[in-house]
Each structure stands twice: as C-alpha cells, then as structure tokens.
Scaffold this motif. Structure first.
Motif, PDB file in Angstrom:
ATOM      1  N   GLU A 153      65.571  50.347  41.564  1.00 28.39           N
ATOM      2  CA  GLU A 153      65.753  51.708  41.056  1.00 28.39           C
ATOM      3  C   GLU A 153      64.431  52.469  41.144  1.00 28.39           C
ATOM      4  OE1 GLU A 153      67.246  53.901  36.893  1.00 28.39           O
ATOM      5  OE2 GLU A 153      66.665  51.783  36.902  1.00 28.39           O
ATOM      6  N   SER A 154      64.497  53.752  41.461  1.00 28.11           N
ATOM      7  CA  SER A 154      63.315  54.632  41.454  1.00 28.11           C
ATOM      8  C   SER A 154      63.431  55.555  40.253  1.00 28.11           C
ATOM      9  CB  SER A 154      63.241  55.462  42.742  1.00 28.11           C
ATOM     10  OG  SER A 154      63.090  54.631  43.865  1.00 28.11           O
ATOM     11  N   LEU A 155      62.344  55.707  39.517  1.00 26.72           N
ATOM     12  CA  LEU A 155      62.385  56.562  38.341  1.00 26.72           C
ATOM     13  C   LEU A 155      61.045  57.245  38.104  1.00 26.72           C
ATOM     14  CD1 LEU A 155      62.284  54.238  35.223  1.00 26.72           C
ATOM     15  CD2 LEU A 155      62.346  53.339  37.513  1.00 26.72           C
ATOM     16  N   THR A 156      61.074  58.342  37.373  1.00 26.17           N
ATOM     17  CA  THR A 156      59.875  59.098  37.050  1.00 26.17           C
ATOM     18  C   THR A 156      59.728  59.165  35.534  1.00 26.17           C
ATOM     19  OG1 THR A 156      60.115  60.452  39.036  1.00 26.17           O
ATOM     20  CG2 THR A 156      58.674  61.296  37.319  1.00 26.17           C
ATOM     21  N   VAL A 157      58.569  58.743  35.046  1.00 34.00           N
ATOM     22  CA  VAL A 157      58.296  58.754  33.609  1.00 34.00           C
ATOM     23  C   VAL A 157      57.015  59.544  33.375  1.00 34.00           C
ATOM     24  CG1 VAL A 157      57.837  57.361  31.558  1.00 34.00           C
ATOM     25  CG2 VAL A 157      59.401  56.507  33.323  1.00 34.00           C
ATOM     26  N   GLU A 158      57.133  60.654  32.644  1.00 35.49           N
ATOM     27  CA  GLU A 158      55.995  61.525  32.362  1.00 35.49           C
ATOM     28  C   GLU A 158      55.247  61.896  33.653  1.00 35.49           C
ATOM     29  OE1 GLU A 158      53.581  59.626  29.429  1.00 35.49           O
ATOM     30  OE2 GLU A 158      55.059  59.841  27.837  1.00 35.49           O
ATOM     31  N   ASP A 159      56.010  62.345  34.614  1.00 36.76           N
ATOM     32  CA  ASP A 159      55.496  62.811  35.913  1.00 36.76           C
ATOM     33  C   ASP A 159      54.844  61.709  36.757  1.00 36.76           C
ATOM     34  OD1 ASP A 159      56.326  65.413  35.382  1.00 36.76           O
ATOM     35  OD2 ASP A 159      54.439  65.931  34.394  1.00 36.76           O
ATOM     36  N   VAL A 160      55.061  60.466  36.362  1.00 43.96           N
ATOM     37  CA  VAL A 160      54.535  59.345  37.141  1.00 43.96           C
ATOM     38  C   VAL A 160      55.718  58.622  37.792  1.00 43.96           C
ATOM     39  CG1 VAL A 160      53.223  57.182  37.101  1.00 43.96           C
ATOM     40  CG2 VAL A 160      52.569  59.071  35.581  1.00 43.96           C
ATOM     41  N   GLU A 161      55.618  58.393  39.122  1.00 47.79           N
ATOM     42  CA  GLU A 161      56.721  57.760  39.860  1.00 47.79           C
ATOM     43  C   GLU A 161      56.583  56.245  39.824  1.00 47.79           C
ATOM     44  OE1 GLU A 161      56.219  59.843  43.660  1.00 47.79           O
ATOM     45  OE2 GLU A 161      58.105  60.888  43.244  1.00 47.79           O
ATOM     46  N   TRP A 162      57.661  55.596  39.405  1.00 49.21           N
ATOM     47  CA  TRP A 162      57.707  54.143  39.301  1.00 49.21           C
ATOM     48  C   TRP A 162      58.853  53.596  40.144  1.00 49.21           C
ATOM     49  CZ3 TRP A 162      54.216  51.218  36.464  1.00 49.21           C
ATOM     50  CH2 TRP A 162      53.378  51.922  35.604  1.00 49.21           C
ATOM     51  N   GLU A 163      58.721  52.309  40.468  1.00 52.24           N
ATOM     52  CA  GLU A 163      59.809  51.590  41.124  1.00 52.24           C
ATOM     53  C   GLU A 163      60.158  50.365  40.278  1.00 52.24           C
ATOM     54  OE1 GLU A 163      61.206  52.996  43.500  1.00 52.24           O
ATOM     55  OE2 GLU A 163      59.928  53.586  45.170  1.00 52.24           O
ATOM     56  N   HIS A 164      61.448  50.273  39.930  1.00 49.88           N
ATOM     57  CA  HIS A 164      61.945  49.063  39.271  1.00 49.88           C
ATOM     58  C   HIS A 164      62.246  48.071  40.393  1.00 49.88           C
ATOM     59  CE1 HIS A 164      65.344  46.971  36.799  1.00 49.88           C
ATOM     60  NE2 HIS A 164      64.215  46.255  36.811  1.00 49.88           N
ATOM     61  N   VAL A 165      61.529  46.946  40.418  1.00 40.51           N
ATOM     62  CA  VAL A 165      61.595  46.054  41.576  1.00 40.51           C
ATOM     63  C   VAL A 165      61.889  44.613  41.164  1.00 40.51           C
ATOM     64  CG1 VAL A 165      59.968  47.496  42.866  1.00 40.51           C
ATOM     65  CG2 VAL A 165      59.102  45.573  41.521  1.00 40.51           C
ATOM     66  N   LYS A 166      62.255  43.865  42.189  1.00 43.63           N
ATOM     67  CA  LYS A 166      62.419  42.428  42.015  1.00 43.63           C
ATOM     68  C   LYS A 166      61.500  41.728  43.014  1.00 43.63           C
ATOM     69  CE  LYS A 166      65.819  38.715  41.698  1.00 43.63           C
ATOM     70  NZ  LYS A 166      67.253  38.340  41.739  1.00 43.63           N
ATOM     71  N   VAL A 167      60.676  40.831  42.511  1.00 42.32           N
ATOM     72  CA  VAL A 167      59.755  40.060  43.357  1.00 42.32           C
ATOM     73  C   VAL A 167      60.091  38.585  43.145  1.00 42.32           C
ATOM     74  CG1 VAL A 167      57.357  39.588  43.942  1.00 42.32           C
ATOM     75  CG2 VAL A 167      57.979  41.814  42.990  1.00 42.32           C
TER      76      VAL A 167
END
Length: 207
Positions: free
Chosen positions: A180-194
């Motif tokens: 999933e791709s998401l933005t929290v407080e104008d910061v772009e994050w990726e929810h990933v599996k490694v």
C-alpha cells in the motif's frame, strides 16, 4: 741533302709529339671524369645509406612508441530480473498440480495471501508460496508492485514515523513488495513486505 734529311726528321719528331699529346689529352680528361664520377657515386651511396638508416631508425622508434592505453569502463553487472508477486483476491483459491480444473489440489490459498508468480499462460498462473509450487486461476490474482531498496542501512520501520522502532535493515537492491502507498503529514510512505516481515519505508528510499 743531309740538312734536308735532318729537317724532315726534326719535323716528324715534333709532329709526332703533338699528335701523341692531343691523343693523351682526351684520355686523361676521360680518366679524370671517371675518377670524379666514381667519387660522386661513393658520396651518393653514402648519402643513400644514411637516409636508409635514418628511415629504418624512424620506423623502429615509431614501433617502439608505446601506444596509448584505451581505458575501458568496467562493465556493470547485469541486474537480476525483478520477481513478480500477486495477492489472492478470492476467499479460497485452490493450488493444483497442473493447469486443469480436474487436477488434484496441492493446497488452498486465502484472501490477501501473497504468491510469487513464475509464469502466466491463458487463465492459469504458475505460482510459488513457501516450499509449494503449482497452478492457480489467474483471474483471482492481483499483481503487486515490486521495488528495490536504494541504499545500505535503510530501516524497515514498525510505523509511519521516522523515529519508529526498526524491524529490520533490508539489503541494498533487495526486493520489497509494495502492499500500500500512503501519505502521512505530507510524507510519502510505502507499506511493504520484505521476506516474511511487514513494515514501512519512505518512498524516497525505494526505486
């Protein structure tokens, strides 16, 4: 009479001497020319010899000059192809031995489970999960985006905060599956599996 004879003899002697001298002069001149010509020939031969030696030396020097080394850039190692992953969209999906509805079932997959897709032919996908591999109906698979980690020392975080606890440190160029791709407080994050771990990485940390 005696005087006449003496005069004739004297005349002959003088005449013969002149003739002999005239004959000798061209011969002497030819001999001198030959000597001069021979001397010039020797000089020419020496000059030609010097020119040939000079030319040979120049060729040798040219051959001995070290040719400039052409620097070649080191070949980059070919990047390993990125693996493909998909998640199951059906509540229950049967994995079979061969691509046929009549084939026996190896195991059942469940909603949101992630499988590695090896190949897709028509409505069937060859997949792998854990140690098991088989075939599933590709209609019930949703392809996931796969990215690579840019740098060493990247932290897989437990939440979307830069100072959140670190779960693991993925290796450079390691594959990560984007859930999933998401933005929290104008910061772009990726929810990933490694591997078997799930967490969060900054979008800028991936390529």
């Amino acid at each position: 009479m005696r005087k006449l004879i003496i005069l004739i003899i004297s005349f002959l002697i003088v005449f013969t001497g002149c003739v002999a001298k005239k004959v000798e002069e061209p011969y002497e001149s030819m001999r001198k020319d030959k000597v001069v010509k021979t001397a010039f020939d020797k000089v020419d031969e020496k000059e030609e010899s010097k020119d040939e030696e000079k030319e040979d030396k120049e060729k040798t020097d040219f051959n001995e000059v070290e040719k400039p080394k052409v620097e070649t850039e080191p070949e980059e190692e070919p990047e390993e192809p990125t693996k493909k992953y998909s998640k199951v969209t059906a509540d229950i999906l049967n994995m079979r031995f061969v691509a046929s509805e009549q084939s026996s079932v190896i195991r059942q997959l469940y909603l949101d489970e992630i499988v590695e897709v090896l190949n897709v032919t028509g409505d069937w996908a060859s997949v792998k999960i854990g140690e098991d591999s088989g075939y599933v109906n590709s209609t019930y698979l949703e392809e996931l985006q796969v990215k690579k980690v840019k740098n060493e020392g990247t932290s897989l975080r437990a939440s979307t905060f830069e100072n959140a606890a670190t779960i693991a440190n993925p290796l450079k160029d390691e594959d990560v599956i984007v859930l999933e791709s998401l933005t929290v407080e104008d910061v772009e994050w990726e929810h990933v599996k490694v591997g078997e771990l799930e967490g969060y990485l900054l979008k800028s940390e991936l390529r």
